[in-house]
Design a protein around this motif. Structure first.
Motif, PDB file in Angstrom:
ATOM      1  N   ARG A  44       0.883  -1.205   0.086  1.00  0.00           N
ATOM      2  CA  ARG A  44       0.144  -0.152  -0.114  1.00  0.00           C
ATOM      3  C   ARG A  44       0.997   1.278   0.069  1.00  0.00           C
ATOM      4  O   ARG A  44       0.495   2.334   0.693  1.00  0.00           O
ATOM      5  N   TRP A  77      -4.789   5.109  -6.890  1.00  0.00           N
ATOM      6  CA  TRP A  77      -3.916   4.281  -6.084  1.00  0.00           C
ATOM      7  C   TRP A  77      -4.297   4.568  -4.573  1.00  0.00           C
ATOM      8  O   TRP A  77      -4.248   3.929  -3.775  1.00  0.00           O
ATOM      9  N   HIS A  78      -4.114   6.055  -4.326  1.00  0.00           N
ATOM     10  CA  HIS A  78      -4.347   6.434  -2.960  1.00  0.00           C
ATOM     11  C   HIS A  78      -5.742   6.067  -2.517  1.00  0.00           C
ATOM     12  O   HIS A  78      -5.803   5.608  -1.276  1.00  0.00           O
ATOM     13  N   PHE A 135      -5.689   2.343  -1.543  1.00  0.00           N
ATOM     14  CA  PHE A 135      -4.715   2.217  -0.402  1.00  0.00           C
ATOM     15  C   PHE A 135      -5.511   2.425   0.879  1.00  0.00           C
ATOM     16  O   PHE A 135      -5.357   2.064   1.909  1.00  0.00           O
ATOM     17  N   GLU A 136      -6.174   3.750   0.733  1.00  0.00           N
ATOM     18  CA  GLU A 136      -7.029   4.146   1.969  1.00  0.00           C
ATOM     19  C   GLU A 136      -8.344   3.332   2.274  1.00  0.00           C
ATOM     20  O   GLU A 136      -8.800   3.370   3.288  1.00  0.00           O
ATOM     21  N   ASP A 147      -7.128  -1.870   4.650  1.00  0.00           N
ATOM     22  CA  ASP A 147      -5.701  -1.913   5.710  1.00  0.00           C
ATOM     23  C   ASP A 147      -4.649  -2.939   5.042  1.00  0.00           C
ATOM     24  O   ASP A 147      -3.603  -2.872   5.746  1.00  0.00           O
ATOM     25  N   ARG A 148      -5.250  -3.821   4.247  1.00  0.00           N
ATOM     26  CA  ARG A 148      -4.385  -4.797   3.686  1.00  0.00           C
ATOM     27  C   ARG A 148      -4.788  -5.483   2.439  1.00  0.00           C
ATOM     28  O   ARG A 148      -5.999  -5.590   2.170  1.00  0.00           O
TER      29      ARG A 148
END
Length: 144
Positions: A23, A58-59, A62-63, A66-67
């Motif tokens: 991430r 992508w941000h 990723f937010e 958490d995995r």
């Protein structure tokens, strides 16, 4: 241009999926070409064109979790001297999931840059199958 160099398309792809799992937006964007001639299409979403849009996409991903755990297998590849296309199956588990979700089919295109490093210019991912059972054979095309 990023300080990271990728001597092969496979090295760039390994870094891409490592950044996905970590991430890490910085590591992710280091894999992509430095100009705005890049695009990313996440499953069931509109295309993201240019570095700013790709980074924002992508941000956001990723937010949202958490995995990510990603396993990849190459389904097909096309190799040219300055461009390589990988069609891959992605098996992704998100968050606390212990088993991957149904596979995603992705097309990853890499371009050899003037410095000799390989960079991603396209990632297009879509569900391998959306509902129902696929036909056992492809029906013939009807043209009229």
């Amino acid at each position: 241009m990023s300080a990271s160099t990728f001597p092969t398309p496979e090295a760039a792809e390994t870094a891409f999926y490592a950044a996905f799992e970590a991430r890490s937006l910085d590591a992710m964007m280091a894999v992509w070409a430095s100009d705005d001639s890049i695009a990313c299409i996440h499953p069931m979403t509109a295309p993201l064109n240019g570095r700013a849009a790709v980074a924002a996409g992508w941000h956001s991903m990723f937010e949202a979790a958490d995995r990510f755990s990603v396993q990849v297998e190459i389904a097909h590849q096309i190799r040219e001297p300055a461009q390589v296309i990988h069609i891959v199956r992605e098996y992704i588990a998100i968050g606390q999931e212990t088993e991957p979700r149904p596979p995603i089919l992705a097309t990853n295109i890499y371009r050899k840059e003037t410095d000799g490093s390989w960079r991603m210019v396209l990632h297009h991912a879509s569900p391998l199958q959306v509902g129902g059972t696929p036909p056992s054979h492809t029906p013939p095309a009807v043209l009229h």
